[in-house]
Design an enzyme around this catalytic site. Structure first.
Site, short mmCIF file in Angstrom:
data_model
loop_
_atom_site.label_atom_id
_atom_site.label_comp_id
_atom_site.label_asym_id
_atom_site.label_seq_id
_atom_site.Cartn_x
_atom_site.Cartn_y
_atom_site.Cartn_z
N SER A 246 0.84 -1.14 -0.02
CA SER A 246 0.12 0.48 -0.01
C SER A 246 0.82 1.09 0.16
O SER A 246 1.84 1.42 -0.72
CB SER A 246 -0.85 -0.03 0.92
OG SER A 246 -1.69 1.17 1.07
N HIS B 193 -7.83 0.20 -0.85
CA HIS B 193 -7.73 -0.85 -1.88
C HIS B 193 -9.37 -1.06 -2.57
O HIS B 193 -9.61 -2.79 -2.35
CB HIS B 193 -6.59 -1.69 -1.10
CG HIS B 193 -5.32 -1.01 -0.71
ND1 HIS B 193 -5.15 -0.73 -1.56
CD2 HIS B 193 -5.44 -1.59 -0.02
CE1 HIS B 193 -4.04 -0.20 -1.00
NE2 HIS B 193 -3.83 -0.48 0.28
#
Length: 310
Positions: free
Chosen positions: A86, A195
């Site tokens: 991430s 996400h």
């Protein structure tokens, strides 16, 4: 043996993480550059109160990852490949030479701000352990609706999956997962639904911001955990970084790819050891360790030994 540096994502932060960095000139220089670019003292970002901010968390993870990697590289511990989870993809790109640190600071500050403003409350993420992806996806589909969205977000390990969405939907999926045999369900220390498509609009804003930034071919292997592949084309790296907040993370396949490319030592940058635990099962006949609690000289000795091993 090839050396992989891994850079953790949101949820691994802890108070004092910047203050815990080694007392080295390269760390001071990294903090000083952040102060100039951001217009504030970065050491004010890692208090418990400050870390309630998504923007502060993401900046701390960027600064810490770059600083620690620079400490190791300055003393002969440069990696062969990098992978980030991430927000960890940003320091990984800096260390790989694909993105300037100053640009990364500006972009991460914007990224954190956009994510924080989009979902200031009532959203987040939760980990589900003990269910395969297909049955969990069925439970998510059972709960998901326009008013209370929920998505599969991170494929952390074979049977450890993270979901993202509204608090109400997360709780419903967690309850169903327990009923269907999950061994553990847990809300994560992440206050935004990363996400998943909930961040599509913000990903478009990041794409526009990236259009003003230079991205280069990396000087070492750069593994994207949202693409689960090695990226070298600057346009593909730019697109991956800009949109990763709205794309699934596939850490399992990313580590498997690193192993296939020869990685046998994976060293996790501060803070925490979440990635070390996730990486270990996939790094067959290798070693995954965390910088946390380790002396710099011990880490450098380990890296030197890895270099000597065929």
């Amino acid at each position: 043996m090839s050396i992989l540096l891994t850079f953790p994502g949101q949820g691994s932060q802890r108070a004092g993480m910047l203050h815990a960095l080694p007392d080295e000139p390269v760390v001071a220089a990294t903090l000083d550059e952040a102060a100039v670019v951001l217009g504030l003292d970065p050491l004010a970002l890692d208090t418990e109160a400050a870390l309630a901010s998504t923007r502060a968390v993401q900046l701390c993870l960027l600064i810490t990852g770059v600083a620690m990697a620079r400490v190791l590289s300055a003393q002969g511990g440069a990696p062969d490949m990098v992978a980030g989870f991430s927000i960890g993809e940003y320091p990984a790109a800096v260390v790989a030479g694909a993105l300037d640190y100053a640009d990364a600071l500006r972009l991460v500050a914007l990224r954190g701000q956009l994510m924080q403003e989009a979902y200031p409350s009532a959203y987040g993420m939760a980990a589900i352990v003990g269910l395969d992806q297909a049955p969990l996806a069925a439970l998510v589909a059972q709960v998901h609706n326009a008013a209370h969205p929920v998505y599969i977000a991170n494929l952390n390990a074979r049977r450890q999956i993270v979901i993202a969405g509204s608090d109400t939907a997360l709780q419903q999926v967690m309850d169903l997962a327990r009923q269907h045999g999950a061994s553990k369900v847990q809300r994560l220390a992440v206050s935004v639904p990363s996400h998943c498509p909930l961040f599509d609009a913000q990903a478009q804003e990041m794409t526009a911001a990236f259009a003003q930034v230079s991205v280069r071919r990396p000087v070492l292997t750069y593994l994207s955990s949202s693409a689960a592949r090695s990226l070298s084309d600057p346009a593909r790296i730019r697109a991956s970084l800009a949109t990763n907040m709205a794309r699934q993370v596939n850490w399992t396949d990313t580590v498997r790819l690193a192993w296939e490319r020869g990685a046998r030592l994976a060293l996790e940058m501060p803070s925490g050891s979440v990635l070390t635990r996730l990486t270990t099962p996939e790094l067959a006949d290798g070693l995954a360790i965390s910088c946390e609690g380790q002396r710099s000289d011990s880490l450098l000795a380990m890296l030197a030994e890895a270099r000597r091993t065929p």
